[in-house]
Design an enzyme around this catalytic site. Structure first.
Site, PDB file in Angstrom:
ATOM      1  N   ASP A   1       1.015  -1.087  -0.028  1.00 28.45           N
ATOM      2  CA  ASP A   1       0.040   0.010   0.203  1.00 28.45           C
ATOM      3  C   ASP A   1       0.882   1.361  -0.013  1.00 28.45           C
ATOM      4  O   ASP A   1       2.232   0.997   0.332  1.00 28.45           O
ATOM      5  CB  ASP A   1      -0.772   0.024   1.247  1.00 28.45           C
ATOM      6  CG  ASP A   1      -2.016   0.618   1.073  1.00 28.45           C
ATOM      7  OD1 ASP A   1      -2.171   1.353   0.146  1.00 28.45           O
ATOM      8  OD2 ASP A   1      -3.037   0.825   1.968  1.00 28.45           O
TER       9      ASP A   1
ATOM     10  N   ASP B   1     -10.999   1.955  -3.049  1.00 28.54           N
ATOM     11  CA  ASP B   1     -11.336   1.885  -1.563  1.00 28.54           C
ATOM     12  C   ASP B   1     -13.010   1.946  -1.631  1.00 28.54           C
ATOM     13  O   ASP B   1     -13.618   1.461  -0.630  1.00 28.54           O
ATOM     14  CB  ASP B   1     -10.785   2.792  -0.674  1.00 28.54           C
ATOM     15  CG  ASP B   1      -9.364   2.689  -0.149  1.00 28.54           C
ATOM     16  OD1 ASP B   1      -9.288   1.248  -0.276  1.00 28.54           O
ATOM     17  OD2 ASP B   1      -8.857   3.432   0.429  1.00 28.54           O
TER      18      ASP B   1
END
Ligand code: DGJ
Length: 723
Positions: free
Chosen positions: A466, A534
């Site tokens: 990430d 997301d």
């Protein structure tokens, strides 16, 4: 891989043309009178001799204010060129721009049939050399291009460095068309990959990221057509830059009807210093011409990504579980074990432990950089969880964010100088974190060592990598070439991923940057899939997935089923609808399974099993995007051999009197017969021309999954479409 149609690339000195033949296209370049490579042709195959006989294009608007020469393969700042220059250099005496002398062309063929052609250029007066690189690969119409820029001055004689203000990978040119339209991807966090299609203005249009990441906001892909292409027909020229940091592409449509574009790494204002003896190599900028419309272009890109980009394209992407949306940072051994047990019961194949497991990390403010398990949550380390996950028959995945650090961390306390910063500027913290300067060799070495140890010590099968903030106040005071940071950081990320994969051949990596903030051909060359967004709301996801699919195949598109109402949109949708949307990609689950009812768990297990049946076709087939009446959109996934087909169709909202009409499936073989899972037979011609009855349930958030198998043996040998 079966034998692929061959490709060639050569410089024909008799014709004065560089020619790249792919299975379905021809790309041609001529060395102009001034020694600069000029664009000749990018489109259907043509007779090279006829091409060579064509006169140079002469603009009807030629004057002393306007060049009438063919467009450059890489624009330079000298001569009667007034558009955006892909190469911008300054010499120590203040002289600006290159003037080329064409030196030679070199060709090389690899054992696998990949052919590379290099056009060698030298400046007429200064110690500057450039290679314009072209590469074509068997079976693909994609042309790969890059530039190697060299300071050919004598290192020992203390030659002055050359300042590079811009070094693009390639400039591209369209034929003259009656009009031009641009398709590109825009968005933001939680809304990545929105397809934007507009008339190309008579202007310079810039697509860019200044964030040090590919970005959620713009994407280094674009497609141009004359405004009439459809999903299944029409000429489309599209390009994609293989770069995971800042980038810039400028499209120039002039008033007399020429459209060109130039692009490469770095945004405006960055400059590099090229030392004597040094070579700066750009990332690859790939281009594709097709007359199969936007859908044909996407399928050609998907085939290219599978054959030449993804490291393990033949492997099924596992059904994963990730508790980020369910638990946030509140992860601990007991909670994760409970979820792992439930996930295994649903048929999940990979269990990923997300953020919150390390250092003093209980929220976003602390712990980044301290990659040892938080004893309060994992008293015996991660091994007990990893072992149990493996015992349950799943692989074990771990979230990391190796480029970042919180001020509140032991790493920052020990190495405050490791962050990307200008000491005389206040450092902007985003999500309470700073970025580590991986361009520093000691930081890169630390990151590799740390990740290697994590994978080794904890039997990690999968890393979710990430990156939750862009660069700000990037600087390296006192460094002779401070802007190299923007290139070198990205190259370090790539190098670490490559090294990890080489040292741990079973390891898989998921690309993530706060969702889809770093998805590109370069990151996909060293990862297995990307976390698309997301935003897991299925209605929003239909649009996000539509944009993602313009360039990237379904197997690279991670898609989770999460809880309802959705955390991002607060929309309530049925489980089946959420599944049917996510099943068009690499399926994952991300809900709080401890709150799912028995009925929901049962339905989820059935849908996971169903996904595994259709997975080879979804992940490795050809995707046809469809839209029908009544607000229906769909993707028809067709197996390469045409024997099996999966249709996933969605209708988010219903309107009285506007029921979904039968949905035509033009990619099917009209002469074949197909059988659905209920045993009903359908004539191909009916499905192609009239369409398939979707039998959607009434109401909003209706969806369906239809699988068809071709039943007539006679049609078995016929491919669905030629490509
Ligand atoms: C952003 C990612 O996109 C999420 O899936 C999750 O991993 C969080 N970061 C964790 O901080």
């Amino acid at each position: 891989m079966p034998d692929q149609p061959s490709v060639t690339a050569r410089y024909d000195s008799d014709l004065g043309l560089a020619l790249l033949h792919t299975p379905g296209s021809l790309y041609a370049v001529r060395i102009g009178a001034d020694g600069s490579p000029r664009h000749v042709h990018w489109g259907p195959p043509l007779d090279p001799a006829a091409l060579a006989a064509l006169p140079d294009r002469v603009s009807p608007a030629r004057s002393s204010f306007e060049s009438d020469a063919a467009a450059d393969e890489l624009g330079i700042q000298t001569g009667d060129r007034f558009g955006p220059a892909g190469l911008q250099v300054r010499f120590a005496d203040g002289t600006v721009g290159a003037q080329w002398h064409f030196e030679d062309a070199r060709q090389h063929t690899d054992a696998d049939g990949t052919v590379e052609l290099r056009l060698l250029l030298a400046d007429r007066r200064y110690p500057l050399g450039a290679v314009l690189g072209y590469r074509v690969r068997p079976g693909s119409d994609v042309v790969e291009r890059w530039v190697e820029l060299s300071h050919t001055g004598d290192r020992d004689a203390d030659a002055d460095p050359i300042t590079v203000d811009r070094l693009d990978s390639a400039s591209w040119t369209l034929p003259r068309l009656p009009d031009y339209r641009i398709s590109h991807l825009v968005g933001g966090w939680n809304s990545e990959f929105q397809l934007q299609r507009d008339r190309l203005p008579v202007a310079e249009t810039t697509l860019t990221s200044r964030r040090g990441l590919t970005s959620h906001h713009a994407h280094p892909w674009l497609a141009l057509d004359d405004g009439t292409a459809t999903e299944e027909s029409g000429q489309v020229w599209s390009t994609a830059l293989a770069w995971s940091g800042s980038w810039r592409i400028t499209v120039h449509r002039d008033a007399v009807g020429r459209a060109t574009w130039t692009g490469g790494f770095g945004h405006e204002g960055l400059r590099w210093s090229l030392a004597p003896g040094e070579t700066l190599t750009t990332p690859v900028f790939t281009g594709l011409w097709t007359d199969g419309g936007f859908g044909g272009a996407s399928r050609a890109w998907h085939a290219y990504v599978r054959a030449h980009v993804l490291p393990a394209p033949a492997q099924d992407r596992p059904v994963l579980y990730n508790s980020w949306e369910a638990t946030g940072f509140a992860v601990d051994l007991d909670g994760q074990l409970r979820l792992a047990g439930l996930a295994a019961g649903l048929g999940v194949e990979l269990f990923v432990l997300d953020d919150g497991w390390f250092g003093g990390r209980r929220d976003a403010t602390a712990g980044l950089g301290d990659w040892t398990p938080y004893p309060g949550a994992f008293p015996g380390g991660l091994r007990p969880l990893a072992d149990e996950v493996h015992r349950l028959g799943m692989e074990f995945g771990l979230w990391v964010e190796p480029e970042m650090v919180n001020r509140d961390s032991d790493l920052f306390r020990a190495h405050p100088d490791w962050v990307v910063h200008s000491p005389t500027r206040d450092a902007t913290e985003l999500r309470d974190q700073l970025m580590l300067d991986l361009a520093r060799p000691e930081v890169e070495a630390w990151a590799l060592r740390t990740l290697d140890g994590l994978v080794r010590d904890n039997a990690v099968d999968w890393l979710k990598w990430d990156a939750n903030r862009p660069f700000t106040e990037a600087g390296r005071p006192g460094h002779p070439d401070p802007d190299r940071l923007w290139v070198d950081h990205t190259r370090a990320v790539h190098r670490i991923m490559d090294r990890l994969r080489a040292d741990h051949p079973g390891l898989r990596i998921e690309a993530c940057a706060g969702g889809g903030g770093r998805v590109d051909l370069a990151v996909l060359a060293r990862t297995d899939q990307a976390w698309t967004s997301d935003n897991t709301d299925p209605v929003d996801r239909i649009g996000i997935q539509h944009g993602f699919s313009q360039l990237y195949p379904a197997q690279a598109m991670a898609a989770w089923v999460t809880d309802s109402p959705n955390g991002a949109t607060v929309r309530t949708t049925p489980l089946r609808f959420r599944f049917h949307v996510a099943m068009a990609g690499a399926l994952g689950l991300g809900g709080d399974l401890t709150h799912w009812s028995e009925a929901e768990l049962k339905e989820a297990a059935e849908l996971v099993a169903r996904y595994k049946e259709i997975r080879p076709v979804v992940q490795r087939g050809r995707a046809h995007r469809l839209s029908g009446q009544g607000g229906v959109t769909a993707v028809h996934h067709a197996a390469e051999d045409g024997a099996e087909h999966v249709l996933l169709a969605w209708r988010p909202t219903t309107r009285f009197g506007h029921e979904a009409a039968p949905l035509p499936l033009p990619a099917l073989d009209a002469s074949a017969t197909y059988r659905d899972d209920a045993g009903r037979e359908h004539a191909g011609a009916v499905l192609v021309h009239h369409g398939i009855e979707l039998e959607l349930p009434r109401g909003d958030y209706a969806s369906t999954l239809i699988r068809l198998r071709r039943v007539d043996a006679a049609a078995g040998a016929r491919p669905l479409e030629e490509s």
